[in-house]
Design a protein around this motif. Structure first.
Motif, PDB file in Angstrom:
ATOM      1  N   LYS A  80       0.855  -1.188   0.000  1.00 22.25           N
ATOM      2  CA  LYS A  80       0.000   0.000   0.000  1.00 22.25           C
ATOM      3  C   LYS A  80       0.888   1.234   0.000  1.00 22.25           C
ATOM      4  O   LYS A  80       1.835   1.344   0.761  1.00 22.25           O
TER       5      LYS A  80
ATOM      6  N   GLY B  30      -7.647   3.191  -2.070  1.00 24.90           N
ATOM      7  CA  GLY B  30      -8.797   2.358  -1.758  1.00 24.90           C
ATOM      8  C   GLY B  30      -8.358   0.955  -1.380  1.00 24.90           C
ATOM      9  O   GLY B  30      -7.495   0.367  -2.023  1.00 24.90           O
TER      10      GLY B  30
ATOM     11  N   CYS C 265      -8.184  -2.920  -1.099  1.00 31.45           N
ATOM     12  CA  CYS C 265      -8.557  -4.053  -1.949  1.00 31.45           C
ATOM     13  C   CYS C 265      -8.267  -5.357  -1.216  1.00 31.45           C
ATOM     14  O   CYS C 265      -7.303  -5.449  -0.457  1.00 31.45           O
ATOM     15  N   LYS C 266      -9.084  -6.351  -1.467  1.00 27.40           N
ATOM     16  CA  LYS C 266      -8.946  -7.657  -0.829  1.00 27.40           C
ATOM     17  C   LYS C 266      -8.749  -8.710  -1.902  1.00 27.40           C
ATOM     18  O   LYS C 266      -9.458  -8.728  -2.904  1.00 27.40           O
TER      19      LYS C 266
ATOM     20  N   LYS D  17     -11.267  -7.578  -4.897  1.00 31.86           N
ATOM     21  CA  LYS D  17     -12.392  -6.676  -4.694  1.00 31.86           C
ATOM     22  C   LYS D  17     -11.920  -5.430  -3.963  1.00 31.86           C
ATOM     23  O   LYS D  17     -11.289  -5.520  -2.913  1.00 31.86           O
ATOM     24  N   CYS D  18     -12.231  -4.266  -4.533  1.00 35.28           N
ATOM     25  CA  CYS D  18     -11.839  -2.986  -3.945  1.00 35.28           C
ATOM     26  C   CYS D  18     -13.096  -2.233  -3.506  1.00 35.28           C
ATOM     27  O   CYS D  18     -14.166  -2.401  -4.097  1.00 35.28           O
ATOM     28  N   ASP D  19     -12.969  -1.386  -2.491  1.00 36.63           N
ATOM     29  CA  ASP D  19     -14.135  -0.658  -1.994  1.00 36.63           C
ATOM     30  C   ASP D  19     -14.512   0.519  -2.893  1.00 36.63           C
ATOM     31  O   ASP D  19     -15.548   1.142  -2.712  1.00 36.63           O
TER      32      ASP D  19
ATOM     33  N   THR E 239     -10.166   1.458  -8.294  1.00 35.01           N
ATOM     34  CA  THR E 239      -8.771   1.621  -7.889  1.00 35.01           C
ATOM     35  C   THR E 239      -7.852   1.062  -8.969  1.00 35.01           C
ATOM     36  O   THR E 239      -8.099  -0.011  -9.503  1.00 35.01           O
TER      37      THR E 239
ATOM     38  N   ILE F  24      -4.765  -0.858  -9.980  1.00 37.68           N
ATOM     39  CA  ILE F  24      -3.919  -1.855  -9.331  1.00 37.68           C
ATOM     40  C   ILE F  24      -3.185  -2.685 -10.372  1.00 37.68           C
ATOM     41  O   ILE F  24      -3.534  -2.695 -11.554  1.00 37.68           O
TER      42      ILE F  24
ATOM     43  N   LYS G 234     -13.125  -1.951  -9.779  1.00 41.63           N
ATOM     44  CA  LYS G 234     -13.654  -2.290  -8.455  1.00 41.63           C
ATOM     45  C   LYS G 234     -13.507  -3.770  -8.154  1.00 41.63           C
ATOM     46  O   LYS G 234     -13.216  -4.151  -7.017  1.00 41.63           O
ATOM     47  N   THR G 235     -13.723  -4.617  -9.143  1.00 39.04           N
ATOM     48  CA  THR G 235     -13.510  -6.052  -8.955  1.00 39.04           C
ATOM     49  C   THR G 235     -12.771  -6.607 -10.164  1.00 39.04           C
ATOM     50  O   THR G 235     -12.915  -6.113 -11.288  1.00 39.04           O
TER      51      THR G 235
ATOM     52  N   TYR H 138      -0.727  -0.872  -5.680  1.00 38.06           N
ATOM     53  CA  TYR H 138      -1.574   0.261  -6.036  1.00 38.06           C
ATOM     54  C   TYR H 138      -0.792   1.208  -6.932  1.00 38.06           C
ATOM     55  O   TYR H 138       0.295   1.638  -6.620  1.00 38.06           O
TER      56      TYR H 138
END
Length: 231
Positions: free
Chosen positions: A5, A42, A44-45, A84-86, A89, A91, A194-195, A230
């Motif tokens: 990050k 943002g 992300c997972k 998945k990002c909130d 983003t 990446i 976002k995903t 990111y």
């Protein structure tokens, strides 16, 4: 799973001047205010699907007699990587070979070793199924091609993958990371998403056994870490 990050620190100085009819001493004529803020990307997972608990992909037992005749390519298994990002983003995704040790990084191979880590027993490849990449973003929803950046490329140039390609460990000369991009003034530029869902095919190869037959089970293991960056 480790995630890189990046945040940017912003600093600004505001000087407040005041005049109170000359009554104050010189050292009281001004005051300095430092304003700070931090921009956080943002969150992300990343998750793996098609694996067992602990992100394990188990190919079960292989008879040693099958390895006496030569190298053995095991049937490939399919898994997928989900990011998945909130919020939208930018990446990229890269991976490292955690079992490389002192060995030289291979272009498209990840090492398989015994559990002690002192013997290389084979390798595995991770194929990126380009036709299975699904994106959700404000720019586009649905299938999109993968783009990759080589370590030797200047100015972070992104190339479109016109067919399926294999993940390359960091430190190799093949490519460094993958992303989703679009063309902007003849240059491919990563887009915010976002995903992201990427289908992968994992195919191990065990080396031929030389010398006498083994007398006990040998546990074989490979390990690689996927990392979000990111942009």
């Amino acid at each position: 799973m480790l995630l890189k990050k990046k945040g940017v620190w912003l600093a600004s100085v505001l000087v407040l001047n005041s005049w109170v009819g000359g009554a104050l001493a010189a050292e009281q004529d001004s005051a300095t205010l430092t304003v700070r803020a931090k921009i956080i990307p943002g969150a992300c997972k990343i998750e793996l699907f098609g694996v067992e608990n602990g992100n394990i992909l188990d190919f079960q037992g292989i008879k040693s007699s099958e390895l006496i005749r030569g190298d053995k390519v095991l049937p490939a298994k399919n898994i997928s990587v989900s990011i998945k990002c909130d919020a939208d983003t930018k990446i990229s995704l890269s991976t490292t070979d955690d079992k490389k040790g002192e060995a030289e990084a291979q272009n498209d191979r990840f090492y398989l070793r015994n559990t002690l880590g002192d013997t290389i027993l084979g390798f595995y490849k991770i194929k990126i199924k380009n036709d299975s990449v699904i994106v959700e973003s404000s720019y586009h929803n649905g299938k999109m091609p993968i783009f990759y950046s080589t370590e030797r490329a200047a100015d972070n140039i992104w190339h479109e993958a016109t067919s399926s390609l294999f993940f390359s460990p960091q430190g190799s000369v093949m490519f460094n990371e993958i992303s989703i991009a679009k063309k902007n003034d003849s240059i491919n530029v990563p887009v915010a998403l976002k995903t992201l869902m990427i289908g992968l095919e994992v195919e191990p190869t065990l080396n031929k056994i030389t010398g006498s037959a083994i007398a006990q089970n040998i546990e074989v293991e490979g390990k690689n870490t996927f990392t979000i960056k990111y942009l």
